[in-house]
Design a protein around this motif. Structure first.
Motif, PDB file in Angstrom:
ATOM      1  N   MET A 185      -4.249  15.212  52.949  1.00 14.55           N
ATOM      2  CA  MET A 185      -4.953  13.966  52.617  1.00 14.55           C
ATOM      3  C   MET A 185      -5.755  14.099  51.326  1.00 14.55           C
ATOM      4  O   MET A 185      -6.198  13.102  50.768  1.00 14.55           O
ATOM      5  N   LEU A 186      -5.914  15.327  50.832  1.00 17.57           N
ATOM      6  CA  LEU A 186      -6.667  15.566  49.599  1.00 17.57           C
ATOM      7  C   LEU A 186      -5.785  16.008  48.434  1.00 17.57           C
ATOM      8  O   LEU A 186      -6.297  16.251  47.347  1.00 17.57           O
ATOM      9  N   LEU A 187      -4.485  16.137  48.648  1.00 19.64           N
ATOM     10  CA  LEU A 187      -3.624  16.772  47.652  1.00 19.64           C
ATOM     11  C   LEU A 187      -2.614  15.851  46.972  1.00 19.64           C
ATOM     12  O   LEU A 187      -1.633  16.324  46.404  1.00 19.64           O
ATOM     13  N   TRP A 188      -2.824  14.546  47.013  1.00 24.71           N
ATOM     14  CA  TRP A 188      -1.917  13.641  46.321  1.00 24.71           C
ATOM     15  C   TRP A 188      -1.961  13.964  44.829  1.00 24.71           C
ATOM     16  O   TRP A 188      -3.025  14.222  44.308  1.00 24.71           O
ATOM     17  N   PRO A 189      -0.902  14.007  44.087  1.00 23.16           N
ATOM     18  CA  PRO A 189       0.490  13.651  44.355  1.00 23.16           C
ATOM     19  C   PRO A 189       1.345  14.816  44.842  1.00 23.16           C
ATOM     20  O   PRO A 189       2.529  14.649  45.070  1.00 23.16           O
ATOM     21  N   ILE A 190       0.745  15.999  45.014  1.00 25.47           N
ATOM     22  CA  ILE A 190       1.517  17.154  45.476  1.00 25.47           C
ATOM     23  C   ILE A 190       1.965  16.975  46.919  1.00 25.47           C
ATOM     24  O   ILE A 190       3.092  17.305  47.280  1.00 25.47           O
ATOM     25  N   ALA A 191       1.076  16.472  47.749  1.00 25.32           N
ATOM     26  CA  ALA A 191       1.391  16.266  49.162  1.00 25.32           C
ATOM     27  C   ALA A 191       0.620  15.055  49.670  1.00 25.32           C
ATOM     28  O   ALA A 191      -0.412  14.697  49.110  1.00 25.32           O
ATOM     29  N   SER A 192       1.119  14.453  50.715  1.00 26.10           N
ATOM     30  CA  SER A 192       0.448  13.333  51.379  1.00 26.10           C
ATOM     31  C   SER A 192       0.646  13.478  52.872  1.00 26.10           C
ATOM     32  O   SER A 192       1.673  13.978  53.317  1.00 26.10           O
ATOM     33  N   PRO A 193      -0.335  13.025  53.661  1.00 22.25           N
ATOM     34  CA  PRO A 193      -0.122  13.066  55.112  1.00 22.25           C
ATOM     35  C   PRO A 193       0.966  12.078  55.494  1.00 22.25           C
ATOM     36  O   PRO A 193       1.273  11.164  54.732  1.00 22.25           O
ATOM     37  N   PRO A 194       1.560  12.263  56.668  1.00 25.99           N
ATOM     38  CA  PRO A 194       2.598  11.321  57.088  1.00 25.99           C
ATOM     39  C   PRO A 194       2.028   9.914  57.246  1.00 25.99           C
ATOM     40  O   PRO A 194       0.836   9.740  57.460  1.00 25.99           O
ATOM     41  N   ALA A 195       2.910   8.952  57.119  1.00 26.37           N
ATOM     42  CA  ALA A 195       2.490   7.552  57.235  1.00 26.37           C
ATOM     43  C   ALA A 195       1.873   7.303  58.603  1.00 26.37           C
ATOM     44  O   ALA A 195       2.308   7.855  59.611  1.00 26.37           O
ATOM     45  N   GLY A 196       0.842   6.485  58.603  1.00 28.79           N
ATOM     46  CA  GLY A 196       0.149   6.149  59.850  1.00 28.79           C
ATOM     47  C   GLY A 196       0.782   4.952  60.523  1.00 28.79           C
ATOM     48  O   GLY A 196       1.949   4.631  60.307  1.00 28.79           O
ATOM     49  N   ALA A 197      -0.020   4.288  61.310  1.00 31.36           N
ATOM     50  CA  ALA A 197       0.448   3.114  62.056  1.00 31.36           C
ATOM     51  C   ALA A 197       0.800   1.974  61.102  1.00 31.36           C
ATOM     52  O   ALA A 197       0.228   1.850  60.027  1.00 31.36           O
ATOM     53  N   ASP A 198       1.740   1.150  61.539  1.00 29.21           N
ATOM     54  CA  ASP A 198       2.128  -0.008  60.747  1.00 29.21           C
ATOM     55  C   ASP A 198       1.072  -1.095  60.863  1.00 29.21           C
ATOM     56  O   ASP A 198       0.229  -1.083  61.745  1.00 29.21           O
ATOM     57  N   GLY A 199       1.166  -2.054  59.975  1.00 27.92           N
ATOM     58  CA  GLY A 199       0.263  -3.198  60.015  1.00 27.92           C
ATOM     59  C   GLY A 199      -0.466  -3.342  58.702  1.00 27.92           C
ATOM     60  O   GLY A 199      -0.470  -2.446  57.861  1.00 27.92           O
ATOM     61  N   GLY A 200      -1.076  -4.497  58.543  1.00 23.22           N
ATOM     62  CA  GLY A 200      -1.810  -4.784  57.331  1.00 23.22           C
ATOM     63  C   GLY A 200      -3.247  -4.309  57.404  1.00 23.22           C
ATOM     64  O   GLY A 200      -3.663  -3.617  58.341  1.00 23.22           O
ATOM     65  N   PHE A 201      -4.015  -4.719  56.422  1.00 19.52           N
ATOM     66  CA  PHE A 201      -5.409  -4.296  56.299  1.00 19.52           C
ATOM     67  C   PHE A 201      -6.216  -4.683  57.541  1.00 19.52           C
ATOM     68  O   PHE A 201      -6.916  -3.854  58.129  1.00 19.52           O
ATOM     69  N   THR A 202      -6.097  -5.918  57.973  1.00 22.61           N
ATOM     70  CA  THR A 202      -6.846  -6.394  59.142  1.00 22.61           C
ATOM     71  C   THR A 202      -6.438  -5.635  60.397  1.00 22.61           C
ATOM     72  O   THR A 202      -7.298  -5.264  61.204  1.00 22.61           O
ATOM     73  N   ASP A 203      -5.145  -5.385  60.571  1.00 22.84           N
ATOM     74  CA  ASP A 203      -4.668  -4.628  61.737  1.00 22.84           C
ATOM     75  C   ASP A 203      -5.322  -3.255  61.806  1.00 22.84           C
ATOM     76  O   ASP A 203      -5.755  -2.812  62.866  1.00 22.84           O
ATOM     77  N   HIS A 204      -5.379  -2.575  60.670  1.00 23.35           N
ATOM     78  CA  HIS A 204      -5.982  -1.243  60.630  1.00 23.35           C
ATOM     79  C   HIS A 204      -7.477  -1.301  60.941  1.00 23.35           C
ATOM     80  O   HIS A 204      -7.983  -0.485  61.713  1.00 23.35           O
ATOM     81  N   VAL A 205      -8.186  -2.237  60.347  1.00 16.96           N
ATOM     82  CA  VAL A 205      -9.634  -2.338  60.571  1.00 16.96           C
ATOM     83  C   VAL A 205      -9.916  -2.624  62.042  1.00 16.96           C
ATOM     84  O   VAL A 205     -10.769  -1.974  62.658  1.00 16.96           O
ATOM     85  N   VAL A 206      -9.187  -3.557  62.629  1.00 18.59           N
ATOM     86  CA  VAL A 206      -9.387  -3.894  64.044  1.00 18.59           C
ATOM     87  C   VAL A 206      -9.065  -2.683  64.921  1.00 18.59           C
ATOM     88  O   VAL A 206      -9.814  -2.356  65.857  1.00 18.59           O
ATOM     89  N   ARG A 207      -7.978  -1.982  64.629  1.00 19.87           N
ATOM     90  CA  ARG A 207      -7.590  -0.807  65.413  1.00 19.87           C
ATOM     91  C   ARG A 207      -8.682   0.264  65.353  1.00 19.87           C
ATOM     92  O   ARG A 207      -9.069   0.827  66.373  1.00 19.87           O
TER      93      ARG A 207
END
Length: 192
Positions: A117-139
């Protein structure tokens, strides 16, 4: 971490730095810069992933320790042009506190730290849950409410409470920057 936790963590770090090294309390301008810079990694990364779909996760460009030095150097160049180097220091401490606080938060929750999560662009964590901005905030908000309601006083909640009390005490000790300036401005306007 929640936005207010990032702000509190950054303010504590900057205030302690200002009081110990500079031997003065943070100014209103520095406090405003701390407030903005403490949120900047999420303001960059979350919309890129959750709203625009440009990156896979909410941990990319803004959280990257590879990109951070460049951002801090740009802040220094801008501040130096205005002869306000202390603002660059406030910016850098607050900006760099954000990914550090995210790592600390995971430690307090007893989670495994994924340094990708700190090493972009060398590495990135796997994609999280789907959904838009509001979906993530509510979750996230529902998960936090569940934590408070069902698990009670955890190490994470105790740290949050201690951080909240600490930042309030430190801010008042610093003379309540920003609030004091607004109060003075309002008082001066009434006197005229």
């Amino acid at each position: 971490m929640w936005p207010w936790e990032h702000l509190a963590f950054a303010y504590v770090l900057y205030s302690l730095t200002a009081n110990v090294i500079l031997r003065r309390s943070p100014s209103a301008h520095e406090t405003i810069i701390v407030a903005i810079a403490s949120q900047l990694p999420d303001l960059i990364d979350k919309p890129l992933a959750w709203s625009l779909g440009i990156t896979e996760t909410g941990y990319s460009i803004g959280h990257s320790i590879i990109v951070a030095p460049v951002i801090c150097l740009v802040a220094y160049a801008v501040a130096d042009r205005w002869d306000a180097r202390s603002l660059a220091g406030a910016f850098s401490i607050a900006y760099l506190s954000h990914p550090a606080a995210d790592v600390l938060s995971r430690i307090l929750r007893g989670e495994v730290i994924d340094f990708r999560m700190l090493l972009w662009p060398i590495a990135s964590p796997p994609a999280g849950a789907d959904g838009g901005f509001t979906d993530h905030v509510v979750r996230y908000l529902l998960g936090y409410v569940y934590l408070l309601m069902m698990e009670g006083l955890t190490v994470q909640v105790a740290f949050q409470a201690l951080l909240g009390v600490s930042v309030l005490a430190l801010w008042l000790s610093d003379g309540a920057p920003v609030a004091t300036d607004i109060w003075r401005l309002a008082y001066d306007q009434r006197r005229q």
